[in-house]
Write a protein that holds these residues in place. Structure first.
Motif, PDB file in Angstrom:
ATOM      1  N   ARG A 167      18.656 -32.213  28.580  1.00  4.87           N
ATOM      2  CA  ARG A 167      19.426 -31.430  29.417  1.00  4.87           C
ATOM      3  C   ARG A 167      18.934 -30.328  29.986  1.00  4.87           C
ATOM      4  NH1 ARG A 167      21.618 -32.051  23.998  1.00  4.87           N
ATOM      5  NH2 ARG A 167      20.928 -30.004  23.421  1.00  4.87           N
ATOM      6  N   ARG A 168      17.904 -29.832  29.689  1.00  3.32           N
ATOM      7  CA  ARG A 168      17.320 -28.827  30.208  1.00  3.32           C
ATOM      8  C   ARG A 168      16.722 -29.336  31.704  1.00  3.32           C
ATOM      9  NH1 ARG A 168      17.081 -24.011  32.456  1.00  3.32           N
ATOM     10  NH2 ARG A 168      15.245 -23.041  32.560  1.00  3.32           N
ATOM     11  N   ALA A 169      16.253 -30.586  31.829  1.00  2.55           N
ATOM     12  CA  ALA A 169      15.720 -31.171  33.060  1.00  2.55           C
ATOM     13  C   ALA A 169      16.862 -31.124  34.038  1.00  2.55           C
ATOM     14  CB  ALA A 169      15.173 -32.228  32.810  1.00  2.55           C
ATOM     15  N   ILE A 170      17.885 -31.581  33.666  1.00  3.39           N
ATOM     16  CA  ILE A 170      19.264 -31.578  34.376  1.00  3.39           C
ATOM     17  C   ILE A 170      19.758 -30.270  34.892  1.00  3.39           C
ATOM     18  CG2 ILE A 170      21.843 -32.274  34.550  1.00  3.39           C
ATOM     19  CD1 ILE A 170      20.141 -34.747  34.604  1.00  3.39           C
ATOM     20  N   VAL A 171      19.640 -29.015  33.915  1.00  6.79           N
ATOM     21  CA  VAL A 171      20.177 -27.751  34.212  1.00  6.79           C
ATOM     22  C   VAL A 171      18.995 -27.412  35.642  1.00  6.79           C
ATOM     23  CG1 VAL A 171      20.209 -25.432  33.519  1.00  6.79           C
ATOM     24  CG2 VAL A 171      21.156 -27.349  31.994  1.00  6.79           C
ATOM     25  N   LEU A 172      17.587 -27.581  35.431  1.00  3.03           N
ATOM     26  CA  LEU A 172      17.034 -27.034  36.300  1.00  3.03           C
ATOM     27  C   LEU A 172      17.312 -27.749  37.785  1.00  3.03           C
ATOM     28  CD1 LEU A 172      13.343 -27.033  34.603  1.00  3.03           C
ATOM     29  CD2 LEU A 172      14.497 -25.036  35.628  1.00  3.03           C
ATOM     30  N   ALA A 173      17.337 -28.987  37.564  1.00  2.00           N
ATOM     31  CA  ALA A 173      17.776 -29.986  38.876  1.00  2.00           C
ATOM     32  C   ALA A 173      19.049 -29.298  39.440  1.00  2.00           C
ATOM     33  CB  ALA A 173      17.851 -31.388  38.516  1.00  2.00           C
ATOM     34  N   ALA A 174      20.100 -28.849  38.742  1.00  2.00           N
ATOM     35  CA  ALA A 174      21.156 -28.408  39.283  1.00  2.00           C
ATOM     36  C   ALA A 174      21.112 -27.113  39.799  1.00  2.00           C
ATOM     37  CB  ALA A 174      22.406 -28.351  38.220  1.00  2.00           C
ATOM     38  N   GLU A 175      20.399 -26.237  38.973  1.00  5.47           N
ATOM     39  CA  GLU A 175      19.988 -24.957  39.585  1.00  5.47           C
ATOM     40  C   GLU A 175      19.327 -24.977  40.907  1.00  5.47           C
ATOM     41  OE1 GLU A 175      19.581 -22.493  35.164  1.00  5.47           O
ATOM     42  OE2 GLU A 175      17.924 -23.123  36.374  1.00  5.47           O
ATOM     43  N   HIS A 176      18.749 -25.868  41.212  1.00  5.56           N
ATOM     44  CA  HIS A 176      17.762 -25.874  42.425  1.00  5.56           C
ATOM     45  C   HIS A 176      18.470 -26.982  43.739  1.00  5.56           C
ATOM     46  CE1 HIS A 176      14.723 -24.278  40.029  1.00  5.56           C
ATOM     47  NE2 HIS A 176      14.366 -23.440  40.821  1.00  5.56           N
ATOM     48  N   GLY A 177      19.810 -27.444  43.215  1.00  2.00           N
ATOM     49  CA  GLY A 177      20.356 -28.085  44.322  1.00  2.00           C
ATOM     50  C   GLY A 177      20.204 -29.492  44.612  1.00  2.00           C
ATOM     51  N   LEU A 178      19.185 -29.980  43.484  1.00  2.00           N
ATOM     52  CA  LEU A 178      18.606 -31.490  43.572  1.00  2.00           C
ATOM     53  C   LEU A 178      19.884 -32.411  43.423  1.00  2.00           C
ATOM     54  CD1 LEU A 178      15.201 -31.007  41.714  1.00  2.00           C
ATOM     55  CD2 LEU A 178      15.845 -30.293  44.093  1.00  2.00           C
ATOM     56  N   LYS A 179      19.521 -33.703  44.165  1.00  3.38           N
ATOM     57  CA  LYS A 179      20.565 -34.541  44.200  1.00  3.38           C
ATOM     58  C   LYS A 179      19.954 -35.782  43.341  1.00  3.38           C
ATOM     59  CE  LYS A 179      23.537 -32.618  46.486  1.00  3.38           C
ATOM     60  NZ  LYS A 179      24.675 -31.884  45.661  1.00  3.38           N
ATOM     61  N   SER A 180      18.693 -35.993  43.317  1.00 10.37           N
ATOM     62  CA  SER A 180      18.348 -37.446  42.408  1.00 10.37           C
ATOM     63  C   SER A 180      17.197 -36.701  41.509  1.00 10.37           C
ATOM     64  CB  SER A 180      17.881 -38.214  43.614  1.00 10.37           C
ATOM     65  OG  SER A 180      16.861 -37.369  44.422  1.00 10.37           O
ATOM     66  N   ILE A 181      17.112 -37.626  40.479  1.00  9.30           N
ATOM     67  CA  ILE A 181      16.046 -37.457  39.562  1.00  9.30           C
ATOM     68  C   ILE A 181      15.803 -38.640  38.760  1.00  9.30           C
ATOM     69  CG2 ILE A 181      17.679 -36.731  37.796  1.00  9.30           C
ATOM     70  CD1 ILE A 181      15.968 -34.633  36.683  1.00  9.30           C
ATOM     71  N   ALA A 182      14.411 -38.799  38.287  1.00  7.95           N
ATOM     72  CA  ALA A 182      14.151 -39.808  37.530  1.00  7.95           C
ATOM     73  C   ALA A 182      13.438 -39.441  36.149  1.00  7.95           C
ATOM     74  CB  ALA A 182      13.089 -40.626  37.930  1.00  7.95           C
ATOM     75  N   PHE A 183      13.804 -39.894  35.033  1.00  8.29           N
ATOM     76  CA  PHE A 183      13.269 -39.802  33.716  1.00  8.29           C
ATOM     77  C   PHE A 183      12.424 -40.657  33.145  1.00  8.29           C
ATOM     78  CE2 PHE A 183      17.268 -37.083  33.703  1.00  8.29           C
ATOM     79  CZ  PHE A 183      16.851 -35.967  33.250  1.00  8.29           C
ATOM     80  N   PRO A 184      11.279 -40.420  32.564  1.00  5.35           N
ATOM     81  CA  PRO A 184      10.510 -41.502  31.730  1.00  5.35           C
ATOM     82  C   PRO A 184      11.185 -41.500  30.459  1.00  5.35           C
ATOM     83  CG  PRO A 184       9.371 -39.491  31.723  1.00  5.35           C
ATOM     84  CD  PRO A 184      10.524 -39.365  32.555  1.00  5.35           C
ATOM     85  N   ALA A 185      10.808 -42.218  29.462  1.00  7.41           N
ATOM     86  CA  ALA A 185      11.095 -42.374  28.061  1.00  7.41           C
ATOM     87  C   ALA A 185      10.383 -41.422  27.323  1.00  7.41           C
ATOM     88  CB  ALA A 185      11.120 -43.940  27.480  1.00  7.41           C
ATOM     89  N   ILE A 186      10.887 -40.012  27.486  1.00  6.30           N
ATOM     90  CA  ILE A 186      10.197 -38.988  26.794  1.00  6.30           C
ATOM     91  C   ILE A 186      10.053 -39.172  25.405  1.00  6.30           C
ATOM     92  CG2 ILE A 186      10.422 -36.431  26.421  1.00  6.30           C
ATOM     93  CD1 ILE A 186      12.004 -36.267  29.092  1.00  6.30           C
ATOM     94  N   SER A 187       8.901 -38.851  24.916  1.00  7.50           N
ATOM     95  CA  SER A 187       8.385 -38.810  23.570  1.00  7.50           C
ATOM     96  C   SER A 187       8.067 -40.190  23.008  1.00  7.50           C
ATOM     97  CB  SER A 187       9.242 -37.976  22.592  1.00  7.50           C
ATOM     98  OG  SER A 187       9.048 -36.579  22.946  1.00  7.50           O
ATOM     99  N   THR A 188       8.367 -41.242  23.604  1.00  4.80           N
ATOM    100  CA  THR A 188       8.157 -42.775  23.083  1.00  4.80           C
ATOM    101  C   THR A 188       6.881 -43.281  23.225  1.00  4.80           C
ATOM    102  OG1 THR A 188       9.036 -43.839  24.968  1.00  4.80           O
ATOM    103  CG2 THR A 188      10.826 -43.009  23.491  1.00  4.80           C
ATOM    104  N   GLY A 189       5.832 -42.661  23.533  1.00  2.00           N
ATOM    105  CA  GLY A 189       4.659 -42.993  23.780  1.00  2.00           C
ATOM    106  C   GLY A 189       3.887 -42.572  22.539  1.00  2.00           C
ATOM    107  N   ILE A 190       2.726 -41.646  23.130  1.00  2.00           N
ATOM    108  CA  ILE A 190       1.846 -41.068  21.965  1.00  2.00           C
ATOM    109  C   ILE A 190       2.569 -40.315  21.037  1.00  2.00           C
ATOM    110  CG2 ILE A 190       1.044 -39.062  23.457  1.00  2.00           C
ATOM    111  CD1 ILE A 190      -1.784 -40.252  22.393  1.00  2.00           C
ATOM    112  N   TYR A 191       3.571 -39.666  21.416  1.00  2.00           N
ATOM    113  CA  TYR A 191       4.432 -38.867  20.422  1.00  2.00           C
ATOM    114  C   TYR A 191       5.024 -39.574  19.403  1.00  2.00           C
ATOM    115  CZ  TYR A 191       3.626 -34.539  22.981  1.00  2.00           C
ATOM    116  OH  TYR A 191       2.905 -33.348  23.628  1.00  2.00           O
ATOM    117  N   GLY A 192       5.176 -41.006  19.551  1.00  2.00           N
ATOM    118  CA  GLY A 192       5.631 -41.766  18.595  1.00  2.00           C
ATOM    119  C   GLY A 192       7.224 -41.825  18.121  1.00  2.00           C
ATOM    120  N   PHE A 193       8.037 -41.294  18.966  1.00  3.38           N
ATOM    121  CA  PHE A 193       9.724 -41.070  18.815  1.00  3.38           C
ATOM    122  C   PHE A 193       9.988 -42.766  19.130  1.00  3.38           C
ATOM    123  CE2 PHE A 193      12.950 -38.105  18.869  1.00  3.38           C
ATOM    124  CZ  PHE A 193      13.982 -38.814  18.750  1.00  3.38           C
TER     125      PHE A 193
END
Length: 182
Positions: free
Chosen positions: A107-133
């Motif tokens: 959610r915070r990443a989307i908020v930052l993107a919106a605050e800066h007027g960005l139109k496109s964004i890509a996410f990795p699968a956060i925390s699913t690697g070495i963090y073991g989620f």
């Protein structure tokens, strides 16, 4: 990099791809960062290597980032104009608020993107690697958090879930189905 699955929701196109996030020419890519913001392994290390030393210099100025939060920098040597460094939780068995913290960093990443007027964004699968989620648990949380944030901060027109494997893409596909996108 071929799109595996695509969905349209309101004014946003949502795609699932399998590939290298450092090659995406979007307004921003999200880094699955650690709390120091100084690079590391996995996607974090790959982004820092591809961006070059300017990224680390800018990250150092932040003095770190709390789990569940995110910070934004320039993209430097990446084709993406910006990097949003989102700090996901280390998996501790599910009893340490991991679900809420993972959702919060998306959610915070989307908020930052919106605050800066960005139109496109890509996410990795956060925390699913070495963090073991667990990836099957993380994908619906990620998609749900992104959809919730898009409802509240609708400036983005293109969201990519850039998966590191076909298995991760399958979990995201299931999450799209779970959230009524397919």
């Amino acid at each position: 990099m071929a799109t595996r699955h695509s969905a349209r929701r309101k004014d946003a196109q949502l795609d699932i791809v399998v590939g290298d996030i450092t090659r995406l020419a979007l307004d921003a890519i999200v880094n699955a960062a650690n709390a120091t913001l100084r690079g590391g392994g996995g996607v974090d290390g790959a982004i820092h290597r591809a961006a070059g030393p300017g990224l680390l210099t800018e990250c150092r100025a932040f003095g770190g980032c709390e789990t569940g939060d995110a910070k934004m920098t320039l993209g430097y040597g990446l084709p993406a104009r910006h990097v949003i460094h989102a700090v996901g939780p280390v998996w501790r068995g599910g009893g340490a608020d991991e679900d809420a913290l993972l959702s919060a960093c998306y959610r915070r990443a989307i908020v930052l993107a919106a605050e800066h007027g960005l139109k496109s964004i890509a996410f990795p699968a956060i925390s699913t690697g070495i963090y073991g989620f667990p990836a099957a648990r993380a994908a619906p949380l990620a998609v749900g958090a992104v959809l919730e944030a898009l409802d509240a901060h609708g400036s983005l027109s293109h969201v990519v879930f850039c998966c590191f494997s076909e298995g991760s893409a399958a979990h995201h596909h299931d999450a799209f189905r779970h959230h009524g996108l397919l």
